[in-house]
Design a protein around this motif. Structure first.
Motif, PDB file in Angstrom:
ATOM      1  N   ARG A 141      59.057 -14.669  58.083  1.00 41.31           N
ATOM      2  CA  ARG A 141      58.556 -13.555  57.262  1.00 41.31           C
ATOM      3  C   ARG A 141      59.663 -12.562  56.870  1.00 41.31           C
ATOM      4  N   PRO A 142      60.727 -13.050  56.226  1.00 47.06           N
ATOM      5  CA  PRO A 142      61.812 -12.129  55.835  1.00 47.06           C
ATOM      6  C   PRO A 142      61.370 -11.204  54.702  1.00 47.06           C
ATOM      7  N   ASP A 143      62.024 -10.051  54.616  1.00 44.16           N
ATOM      8  CA  ASP A 143      61.773  -9.135  53.505  1.00 44.16           C
ATOM      9  C   ASP A 143      62.364  -9.683  52.214  1.00 44.16           C
ATOM     10  N   VAL A 144      63.512 -10.364  52.343  1.00 39.95           N
ATOM     11  CA  VAL A 144      64.280 -10.829  51.188  1.00 39.95           C
ATOM     12  C   VAL A 144      64.698 -12.282  51.413  1.00 39.95           C
ATOM     13  N   VAL A 145      64.651 -13.075  50.328  1.00 43.49           N
ATOM     14  CA  VAL A 145      65.180 -14.435  50.357  1.00 43.49           C
ATOM     15  C   VAL A 145      66.295 -14.519  49.321  1.00 43.49           C
ATOM     16  N   LEU A 146      67.487 -14.830  49.785  1.00 46.28           N
ATOM     17  CA  LEU A 146      68.625 -15.090  48.904  1.00 46.28           C
ATOM     18  C   LEU A 146      68.582 -16.589  48.631  1.00 46.28           C
ATOM     19  N   LEU A 147      68.277 -16.991  47.399  1.00 47.67           N
ATOM     20  CA  LEU A 147      67.859 -18.352  47.088  1.00 47.67           C
ATOM     21  C   LEU A 147      68.757 -19.009  46.048  1.00 47.67           C
ATOM     22  N   ASP A 148      69.404 -20.094  46.456  1.00 48.19           N
ATOM     23  CA  ASP A 148      70.242 -20.860  45.535  1.00 48.19           C
ATOM     24  C   ASP A 148      69.367 -21.519  44.477  1.00 48.19           C
ATOM     25  N   VAL A 149      69.819 -21.501  43.242  1.00 40.98           N
ATOM     26  CA  VAL A 149      69.074 -22.105  42.145  1.00 40.98           C
ATOM     27  C   VAL A 149      69.091 -23.626  42.254  1.00 40.98           C
ATOM     28  N   GLN A 150      70.258 -24.196  42.470  1.00 38.39           N
ATOM     29  CA  GLN A 150      70.405 -25.643  42.426  1.00 38.39           C
ATOM     30  C   GLN A 150      70.503 -26.232  43.825  1.00 38.39           C
ATOM     31  N   MET A 151      69.443 -26.954  44.211  1.00 40.95           N
ATOM     32  CA  MET A 151      69.408 -27.639  45.497  1.00 40.95           C
ATOM     33  C   MET A 151      68.774 -29.005  45.277  1.00 40.95           C
ATOM     34  N   PRO A 152      69.061 -29.952  46.159  1.00 41.01           N
ATOM     35  CA  PRO A 152      68.430 -31.264  46.014  1.00 41.01           C
ATOM     36  C   PRO A 152      66.932 -31.193  46.302  1.00 41.01           C
ATOM     37  N   ALA A 153      66.196 -32.105  45.751  1.00 39.63           N
ATOM     38  CA  ALA A 153      64.746 -32.258  45.933  1.00 39.63           C
ATOM     39  C   ALA A 153      63.983 -31.099  45.283  1.00 39.63           C
ATOM     40  N   ILE A 154      63.850 -29.997  45.949  1.00 41.06           N
ATOM     41  CA  ILE A 154      63.116 -28.856  45.387  1.00 41.06           C
ATOM     42  C   ILE A 154      64.123 -27.783  45.022  1.00 41.06           C
ATOM     43  N   ASP A 155      64.227 -27.457  43.735  1.00 42.93           N
ATOM     44  CA  ASP A 155      65.204 -26.442  43.325  1.00 42.93           C
ATOM     45  C   ASP A 155      64.687 -25.033  43.601  1.00 42.93           C
ATOM     46  N   GLY A 156      65.552 -24.072  43.421  1.00 43.90           N
ATOM     47  CA  GLY A 156      65.209 -22.683  43.697  1.00 43.90           C
ATOM     48  C   GLY A 156      64.060 -22.150  42.866  1.00 43.90           C
ATOM     49  N   PHE A 157      63.929 -22.625  41.636  1.00 46.23           N
ATOM     50  CA  PHE A 157      62.829 -22.157  40.789  1.00 46.23           C
ATOM     51  C   PHE A 157      61.480 -22.589  41.351  1.00 46.23           C
ATOM     52  N   ASP A 159      67.686 -26.407  52.373  1.00 42.12           N
ATOM     53  CA  ASP A 159      66.983 -27.020  51.249  1.00 42.12           C
ATOM     54  C   ASP A 159      65.650 -26.301  51.035  1.00 42.12           C
ATOM     55  N   GLY A 160      64.967 -26.699  49.970  1.00 39.99           N
ATOM     56  CA  GLY A 160      63.737 -26.012  49.589  1.00 39.99           C
ATOM     57  C   GLY A 160      62.620 -26.128  50.604  1.00 39.99           C
ATOM     58  N   GLU A 161      62.403 -27.322  51.144  1.00 39.19           N
ATOM     59  CA  GLU A 161      61.343 -27.500  52.151  1.00 39.19           C
ATOM     60  C   GLU A 161      61.609 -26.644  53.383  1.00 39.19           C
TER      61      GLU A 161
END
Length: 117
Positions: free
Chosen positions: A47-63, A35-37
């Motif tokens: 401290r990753p170089d890249v985050v592969l981030l789902d757009v739609q998640m509960p509570a805090i979305d990817g945006f 999840d977003g939190e």
């Protein structure tokens, strides 16, 4: 050296498949978040170089996650993913500061490479 990667998605099965695909392509998956939190905490810790981030998640979305990450110093490169087409989100992906978007069904490492180029 491999790029380090954090996979953020609320579906465990997708995270497992993405990890296998991306590790085979040479990425070092340093963590996962459901999840977003958890994503925000993992980025601070790992401290990753890249985050592969789902757009739609509960509570805090990817945006919102992308906005918070990009507001920090030295943010990771962010690539958004979704089961939906990128066009479904209008200009939100570009506004998020993400480096790119990949539909989940088209995730091989070469697609991530292209989004980061």
């Amino acid at each position: 050296m491999a790029r380090t990667l954090l996979i953020v998605d609320d579906h465990t099965a997708f995270r497992e498949v993405a990890r296998k695909l991306l590790e085979r392509h040479g990425y070092e998956v340093v963590g996962e978040a459901g999840d977003g939190e958890a994503a925000l905490a993992a980025v601070r810790e790992l401290r990753p170089d890249v985050v592969l981030l789902d757009v739609q998640m509960p509570a805090i979305d990817g945006f919102e996650v992308a906005a918070r990450l990009n507001a920090g110093s030295c943010p990771p490169a962010i690539v958004m993913v979704s089961t939906r087409d990128g066009e479904d989100f209008g200009g939100l992906i570009e506004q998020s500061g993400a480096r790119g978007f990949i539909p989940k069904h088209a995730l091989p490492g070469s697609a991530l490479d292209a989004a980061l180029a």
